[in-house]
Design a protein around this motif. Structure first.
Motif, PDB file in Angstrom:
ATOM      1  N   GLU A 147      -0.488  -4.518   9.694  1.00 47.67           N
ATOM      2  CA  GLU A 147      -0.790  -3.099   9.524  1.00 47.67           C
ATOM      3  C   GLU A 147       0.421  -2.233   9.866  1.00 47.67           C
ATOM      4  O   GLU A 147       0.624  -1.166   9.266  1.00 47.67           O
ATOM      5  N   SER A 202       2.628  -2.281   6.885  1.00 50.08           N
ATOM      6  CA  SER A 202       2.052  -1.468   5.806  1.00 50.08           C
ATOM      7  C   SER A 202       2.339   0.019   6.024  1.00 50.08           C
ATOM      8  O   SER A 202       2.691   0.739   5.083  1.00 50.08           O
ATOM      9  N   THR A 218       1.387  -3.985  -1.720  1.00 50.53           N
ATOM     10  CA  THR A 218       0.788  -3.757  -0.409  1.00 50.53           C
ATOM     11  C   THR A 218      -0.541  -3.028  -0.539  1.00 50.53           C
ATOM     12  O   THR A 218      -1.524  -3.359   0.137  1.00 50.53           O
ATOM     13  N   LEU A 219      -0.586  -2.035  -1.412  1.00 47.99           N
ATOM     14  CA  LEU A 219      -1.819  -1.277  -1.597  1.00 47.99           C
ATOM     15  C   LEU A 219      -2.939  -2.146  -2.162  1.00 47.99           C
ATOM     16  O   LEU A 219      -4.100  -2.022  -1.749  1.00 47.99           O
ATOM     17  N   THR A 252      -4.331  -4.269   0.712  1.00 44.84           N
ATOM     18  CA  THR A 252      -4.776  -3.577   1.923  1.00 44.84           C
ATOM     19  C   THR A 252      -6.233  -3.841   2.264  1.00 44.84           C
ATOM     20  O   THR A 252      -6.579  -4.138   3.418  1.00 44.84           O
ATOM     21  N   ASP A 253      -7.120  -3.734   1.294  1.00 47.60           N
ATOM     22  CA  ASP A 253      -8.557  -3.862   1.563  1.00 47.60           C
ATOM     23  C   ASP A 253      -9.109  -5.253   1.303  1.00 47.60           C
ATOM     24  O   ASP A 253     -10.317  -5.464   1.336  1.00 47.60           O
TER      25      ASP A 253
END
Length: 372
Positions: free
Chosen positions: A113, A116, A219-220, A223-224
């Motif tokens: 994180e 990120s 990365t996006l 992310t989830d």
């Protein structure tokens, strides 16, 4: 007890100690796994007195490639003897160790994180740099110092176990390398001469390429995702994702990035088993024509591929050059005997790697709990 958050700039400060008295000529860089490593930069004729002198307990980071590598290469120096780092690096220290422990801070830097967030703060340059002010504006939880030390001790117990397993694996690989040298460099089983019936070939003759199956995820995009399967980059695991592209035993050969070969020109390899995803910064190979992934690993790991590295700003080994790289290929009977000889060493290595992965998962779990 829930941690209170504060901005990082309240707890760290830049330092700028130069190597003016030529205390050392040992130049270090920082890899994307956030460890110091010998620099591969050509410093012949460079004035090393302008380099920054780093000592135990100090941090250094390379702010210049965050956008490209999706990580901030930052490391805590823990050796007794000083070293030097690039003048372009940020070098800093903790202001008050009774409030923020440096090992705890390094744990925070290791969280995905954190990388990120750094990536989101990068500038618009080609490589995507990050400023010191942006780093200082990042927030982190700061629990009581006793809690920090408790977390650090748990983390160190895991890392020491990992280090032990990695040392065993280093010894297993060294033994395998010695066998390779005996057979294919010194030709000891063949009266010291390369058998005349071995043939000239190239990497494509002994390796199947699966590059077309690679798929980079930003990365996006990651992310989830649920963190289930390793997501590999050029030289290591970059992240974990919720699906996989590959299942089995493969070799990954670094294609591009900060480093694609080591100081001897040997390609950077990853020997992987199980389910995983890979981006487009590593070639994906399996052995063929009698070569197992074990023997393919040793043949590639002992080959100087520096002549086919292209690009100055970003070194690269492209697929065409890798496929056509020349090799001497032994006969099938010799190869079969060699495979049988090295197989137990690689089996044990992969077993240790599996345990290391479990320990790494525990580390990640511990890092994820730093926010609580």
């Amino acid at each position: 007890m829930k941690s209170s958050y504060d901005i990082l700039g309240n707890h760290i400060r830049l330092i700028d100690t130069r190597n003016r008295e030529s205390i050392t000529d040992r130049v270090l860089g920082i890899n994307i796994d956030k460890f110091f490593m010998p620099s591969v930069a050509n410093v012949i004729g460079t004035d090393l007195s302008k380099y920054k002198l780093i000592t135990k307990g100090k941090f250094a980071c390379n702010p210049m490639h965050v956008g490209r590598d999706e990580r901030l290469p930052v490391a805590l120096y823990d050796e007794e003897e000083p070293a030097i780092v690039s003048p372009a690096y940020f070098m800093f220290e903790v202001v008050d160790n009774s409030i923020l422990n440096e090992d705890y801070l390094m744990m925070w830097f290791r969280r995905p994180e954190f990388d990120s967030i750094c990536w989101l703060h990068t500038d618009g340059s080609v490589r995507g740099g990050i400023t010191w002010d942006d780093i200082c504006r990042l927030e982190l939880p700061i629990p009581p110092i006793e809690k920090q030390l408790e977390i650090v001790n748990s983390y160190k117990a895991i890392t020491e176990r990992i280090a032990l397993k990695q040392k065993i694996n280093d010894n297993l690989l060294a033994t395998s390398q010695a066998i390779f040298k005996s057979w294919f460099v010194d030709f000891q089983p063949f009266e010291g001469k390369c058998p005349y019936f071995w043939r000239n070939g190239c990497v494509e003759d002994i390796a199947e390429f699966y590059d077309s199956m690679r798929k980079p995820l930003s990365t996006l995009e990651r992310t989830d995702m649920e963190k289930v399967y390793p997501y590999y980059g050029a030289v290591s695991i970059v992240d974990y994702v919720d699906d996989y592209l590959f299942d089995g035993e493969y070799l990954l050969v670094s294609e591009d990035g900060i480093y694609v070969v080591d100081e001897n020109g040997h390609p950077l390899l990853q020997h992987i088993t199980g389910k995983f995803w890979a981006n487009n910064h590593a070639h994906i190979l399996k052995g063929k024509a009698g070569f197992t992934e074990d023997s393919l690993y040793l043949f590639l790991a002992n080959t100087n591929m520096a002549p086919i590295v292209t690009g100055a700003a970003q070194p690269k080994i492209n697929q065409a050059n890798l496929k056509s790289f020349p090799l001497v290929i032994p006969d099938s009977e010799t190869l079969s005997k060699f495979n049988a000889l090295i197989e137990p060493f690689f089996d044990q290595r992969l077993s240790n790697v599996a345990e290391i992965k479990e320990l790494e998962a525990l580390k990640e779990l511990l890092l994820s709990q730093l926010t609580h």
